[in-house]
Design an enzyme around this catalytic site. Structure first.
Site, mmCIF file in Angstrom:
data_model
loop_
_atom_site.group_PDB
_atom_site.id
_atom_site.type_symbol
_atom_site.label_atom_id
_atom_site.label_comp_id
_atom_site.label_asym_id
_atom_site.label_seq_id
_atom_site.Cartn_x
_atom_site.Cartn_y
_atom_site.Cartn_z
ATOM 1 N N TYR A 1 -47.831 -18.253 44.757
ATOM 2 C CA TYR A 1 -46.467 -17.727 44.869
ATOM 3 C C TYR A 1 -45.431 -18.818 45.074
ATOM 4 O O TYR A 1 -44.244 -18.579 44.876
ATOM 5 C CB TYR A 1 -46.403 -16.622 45.944
ATOM 6 C CG TYR A 1 -46.115 -17.120 47.337
ATOM 7 C CD1 TYR A 1 -47.093 -17.773 48.066
ATOM 8 C CD2 TYR A 1 -44.862 -16.926 47.911
ATOM 9 C CE1 TYR A 1 -46.823 -18.235 49.336
ATOM 10 C CE2 TYR A 1 -44.584 -17.387 49.183
ATOM 11 C CZ TYR A 1 -45.565 -18.042 49.891
ATOM 12 O OH TYR A 1 -45.283 -18.511 51.136
ATOM 13 N N ILE A 2 -45.849 -20.052 45.395
ATOM 14 C CA ILE A 2 -44.910 -21.179 45.501
ATOM 15 C C ILE A 2 -45.049 -22.108 44.297
ATOM 16 O O ILE A 2 -44.061 -22.490 43.664
ATOM 17 C CB ILE A 2 -45.180 -21.986 46.795
ATOM 18 C CG1 ILE A 2 -44.887 -21.129 48.025
ATOM 19 C CG2 ILE A 2 -44.360 -23.278 46.828
ATOM 20 C CD1 ILE A 2 -43.452 -20.675 48.155
ATOM 21 N N ASP B 1 -54.440 -24.744 37.685
ATOM 22 C CA ASP B 1 -55.094 -23.884 38.682
ATOM 23 C C ASP B 1 -56.582 -23.841 38.363
ATOM 24 O O ASP B 1 -56.968 -23.834 37.184
ATOM 25 C CB ASP B 1 -54.490 -22.474 38.656
ATOM 26 C CG ASP B 1 -54.715 -21.744 39.972
ATOM 27 O OD1 ASP B 1 -53.743 -21.532 40.717
ATOM 28 O OD2 ASP B 1 -55.888 -21.389 40.269
ATOM 29 N N ARG C 1 -40.160 -23.307 51.892
ATOM 30 C CA ARG C 1 -39.497 -22.539 52.966
ATOM 31 C C ARG C 1 -38.954 -21.216 52.466
ATOM 32 O O ARG C 1 -38.100 -20.618 53.110
ATOM 33 C CB ARG C 1 -38.325 -23.354 53.524
ATOM 34 C CG ARG C 1 -38.710 -24.681 54.079
ATOM 35 C CD ARG C 1 -37.491 -25.533 54.262
ATOM 36 N NE ARG C 1 -37.114 -25.683 55.658
ATOM 37 C CZ ARG C 1 -35.967 -26.179 56.072
ATOM 38 N NH1 ARG C 1 -35.070 -26.556 55.204
ATOM 39 N NH2 ARG C 1 -35.700 -26.291 57.349
ATOM 40 N N LYS D 1 -41.859 -27.632 59.521
ATOM 41 C CA LYS D 1 -42.255 -26.406 58.812
ATOM 42 C C LYS D 1 -42.983 -25.427 59.749
ATOM 43 O O LYS D 1 -42.681 -24.234 59.805
ATOM 44 C CB LYS D 1 -43.152 -26.784 57.626
ATOM 45 C CG LYS D 1 -43.957 -25.657 57.057
ATOM 46 C CD LYS D 1 -43.074 -24.637 56.374
ATOM 47 C CE LYS D 1 -43.814 -23.359 56.122
ATOM 48 N NZ LYS D 1 -43.096 -22.437 55.280
ATOM 49 N N CYS E 1 -48.112 -16.471 56.472
ATOM 50 C CA CYS E 1 -47.534 -17.679 57.064
ATOM 51 C C CYS E 1 -47.298 -17.514 58.559
ATOM 52 O O CYS E 1 -47.832 -18.273 59.368
ATOM 53 C CB CYS E 1 -46.197 -17.998 56.399
ATOM 54 S SG CYS E 1 -46.354 -18.120 54.626
HETATM 55 N N1 SAJ Z 1 -40.974 -9.088 61.259
HETATM 56 C C1 SAJ Z 1 -40.731 -8.317 62.387
HETATM 57 N N2 SAJ Z 1 -39.499 -8.373 62.977
HETATM 58 C C2 SAJ Z 1 -38.504 -9.172 62.480
HETATM 59 C C3 SAJ Z 1 -38.758 -9.959 61.350
HETATM 60 C C4 SAJ Z 1 -40.014 -9.910 60.748
HETATM 61 O O1 SAJ Z 1 -41.612 -7.581 62.864
HETATM 62 O O2 SAJ Z 1 -37.412 -9.163 63.052
HETATM 63 C C5 SAJ Z 1 -42.294 -9.057 60.616
HETATM 64 C C6 SAJ Z 1 -42.253 -8.589 59.153
HETATM 65 O O3 SAJ Z 1 -42.257 -7.198 59.080
HETATM 66 C C7 SAJ Z 1 -43.493 -9.232 58.587
HETATM 67 C C8 SAJ Z 1 -43.602 -10.542 59.360
HETATM 68 O O4 SAJ Z 1 -42.788 -10.392 60.509
HETATM 69 O O5 SAJ Z 1 -44.649 -8.447 58.862
HETATM 70 C C9 SAJ Z 1 -43.166 -11.780 58.610
HETATM 71 O O6 SAJ Z 1 -42.040 -11.512 57.780
HETATM 72 P P1 SAJ Z 1 -40.798 -12.491 57.634
HETATM 73 O O7 SAJ Z 1 -39.825 -11.873 56.722
HETATM 74 O O8 SAJ Z 1 -40.300 -12.889 58.960
HETATM 75 O O9 SAJ Z 1 -41.404 -13.845 57.034
HETATM 76 P P2 SAJ Z 1 -42.335 -14.207 55.761
HETATM 77 O O10 SAJ Z 1 -43.735 -14.363 56.258
HETATM 78 O O11 SAJ Z 1 -42.124 -13.305 54.624
HETATM 79 O O12 SAJ Z 1 -41.735 -15.660 55.390
HETATM 80 C C10 SAJ Z 1 -41.698 -16.672 56.375
HETATM 81 C C11 SAJ Z 1 -40.295 -17.312 56.366
HETATM 82 N N3 SAJ Z 1 -40.138 -18.169 57.520
HETATM 83 C C12 SAJ Z 1 -39.036 -18.073 58.331
HETATM 84 O O13 SAJ Z 1 -38.178 -17.252 58.157
HETATM 85 C C13 SAJ Z 1 -38.947 -19.062 59.444
HETATM 86 C C14 SAJ Z 1 -40.101 -18.106 55.071
HETATM 87 O O14 SAJ Z 1 -38.851 -18.804 55.074
HETATM 88 C C15 SAJ Z 1 -41.252 -19.122 54.899
HETATM 89 O O15 SAJ Z 1 -41.118 -19.883 53.705
HETATM 90 C C16 SAJ Z 1 -42.549 -18.312 54.823
HETATM 91 O O16 SAJ Z 1 -42.713 -17.629 56.081
HETATM 92 C C17 SAJ Z 1 -43.690 -19.281 54.557
HETATM 93 O O17 SAJ Z 1 -44.204 -19.273 53.431
HETATM 94 O O18 SAJ Z 1 -44.025 -20.086 55.430
#
Ligand code: SAJ
Length: 428
Positions: free
Chosen positions: A10-11, A30, A148, A200, A254
């Site tokens: 996905y990246i 890949d 990110r 990160k 992540c």
């Molecule tokens: N979640 C909550 N409450 C919130 C926010 C999120 O319960 O207020 C939950 C979501 O429902 C989900 C999980 O957390 O289950 C993670 O979702 P997310 O939208 O916070 O993050 P990811 O995993 O989709 O993406 C994150 C991002 N990191 C940050 O925002 C610091 C993204 O920028 C990164 O690139 C990605 O991880 C990664 O690949 O590392």
């Protein structure tokens, strides 16, 4: 420039497409032939339509060539998975990629690792891989440029987000920055490799700790008889307060994973990080306890309909989704479950194709993923299909009054005491 991107996930795939559409000659490598085949044939496996469109265009132009064969290049960008096994980073894919690149890379070429890794990994792994291949690491540019982007807005964030690039030498970071400027409109911040790796993991851990705080507030608010959602909304009016949202647990590949990279570095000084992880891992159990209170298992079949298999709203990705654990726990307690998701195509358990089938004869409905499509569910016809009209909303997403007026008993995670009392009355 001739660029080889290793790992078309996905990246890696959108990064390869971006570079290809911005003047570079890109080989997308890949080890999985089915991924390579899919990319060559229209990238149907890619969930985000704008990413798919970029990939299709880049492949049609001949600027992105997917292959299971690695080739020589001026730059190598490595985007392979780094999961955890028993909470420890599993870096096998990075070691394998480093070994292959070290064999093929010529002095003067640039090697960039994008995969999330514990601090110190890029230097350790790539310097030793090049030495093992009989090459002088000093003759290569080695950098770490962590991805990110947020799933759901990958194409936009790939372009617009700032990037942090760490180089083994300052000129290595500068060389990588030149490459990323081909498509990045955000700022590029150069530092050393270890700092970039740390940044990160710190970003994702910061989010995990923030979500744990919100989850703790939700449970406390229920006990105190206040509404956590209203509390958070009001507190967030303060110019220096920004509390995240409670929920059924933290999913994705992540945020539940990366804090372990820090915790493992020194378990004695990472208590906050480890506690946050435990709080978030406990949330599926909290949801299941509420189900047990509201719709206890009966002698004959008790069915719970779960809405949402994806780990978050409006994506099809189900990795580490809280639904997996909630479903497991419910079945351990003797419930029958059905799972409906309008986006996800694959899940660890069979998905029910329609909402109507999922709720038929159900004793309760649990909203886990706040997909936009769920907002337009009309409660009355759903209630007519269910055996008992109980809705458990783990995201405070549904219109509480609408569902209550349609005859549903509603429980909202983190909601005020009246509801908590209602739960107790119903349980009693
Ligand atoms: N979640 C909550 N409450 C919130 C926010 C999120 O319960 O207020 C939950 C979501 O429902 C989900 C999980 O957390 O289950 C993670 O979702 P997310 O939208 O916070 O993050 P990811 O995993 O989709 O993406 C994150 C991002 N990191 C940050 O925002 C610091 C993204 O920028 C990164 O690139 C990605 O991880 C990664 O690949 O590392």
């Amino acid at each position: 420039m001739k660029i080889c991107v290793l790992g078309l996930g996905y990246i890696g795939l959108p990064t390869a497409a971006m570079l290809a559409l911005n003047g570079h000659d890109v080989r997308g490598y890949d080890t999985d032939p089915s991924v390579v085949q899919s990319v060559a044939n229209g990238a149907a496996h890619v969930g985000e339509s704008d990413v798919r469109a970029m990939v299709v265009e880049a492949v049609a132009k001949g600027a992105l060539v997917p292959s299971t064969e690695l080739c020589g290049a001026d730059a190598f960008i490595i985007c392979v998975p780094t999961p955890t096994v028993d909470h420890r980073p599993e870096l096998g894919a990075v070691y394998r990629a480093a070994g292959t690149v070290a064999e093929i890379a010529r002095p003067g070429s640039l090697i960039v690792l994008e995969s999330t890794v514990p601090a110190g990994t890029t230097e350790r792994v790539f310097v030793s891989a090049l030495r093992q291949a009989g090459k002088d690491p000093g003759l290569f540019s080695i950098a770490h440029c962590p991805e990110r982007v947020i799933p759901g807005a990958i194409a936009r964030e790939l372009r617009e987000n700032d990037r942090v690039i760490g180089g083994l030498k300052p000129e290595d970071a500068a060389a990588a920055a030149d490459l990323y400027r081909a498509f990045v409109t955000g700022r590029i911040h150069c530092t050393d490799c270890t700092t970039a790796e740390f940044v990160k993991v710190v970003e994702n851990t910061f989010r995990d700790v923030g979500i744990a705080f919100a989850n703790e507030l939700a449970l406390l608010a229920e006990e105190l008889g206040v509404d956590a959602w209203e509390t958070i909304r009001l507190a967030n009016n303060h110019p220096r307060v920004e509390i995240l949202s409670p929920g059924p647990g933290v999913g994705g590949h992540c945020i539940p994973v990366d804090p372990h990279f820090l915790a493992n570095a020194n378990p004695f000084v990472t208590e906050l990080i480890q506690t946050a992880r435990r709080i978030n891992e406990r949330m599926p159990h909290v949801v299941v306890r509420r189900v047990l209170e509201l719709a206890p298992v009966r002698k004959r079949r008790t069915k719970i309909a779960l809405l949402g298999a994806a780990y978050k709203a409006d994506v099809d990705d189900t990795r580490e989704s809280p639904t997996i654990r909630i479903d497991e726990l419910l079945r351990e307690h003797g419930y029958i479950t059905s799972i409906f998701d309008p986006h996800a195509a694959t899940f660890v358990r069979p998905l029910t194709p329609t909402l109507e089938e999922a709720v038929e004869d159900a004793d309760a409905l649990v909203l886990i993923t706040p997909h936009s499509a769920f907002r337009s569910i009309v409660p009355q016809p759903i209630g007519r299909l269910m055996r008992r009209c109980i809705v458990i909303d783990t995201r405070s997403f549904l219109d509480r009054d609408l569902w209550r007026n349609a005859g549903f008993q509603t429980y909202v995670l983190g909601a005020r005491r009246e509801q908590a009392r209602l739960v107790e009355e119903m349980a009693g």
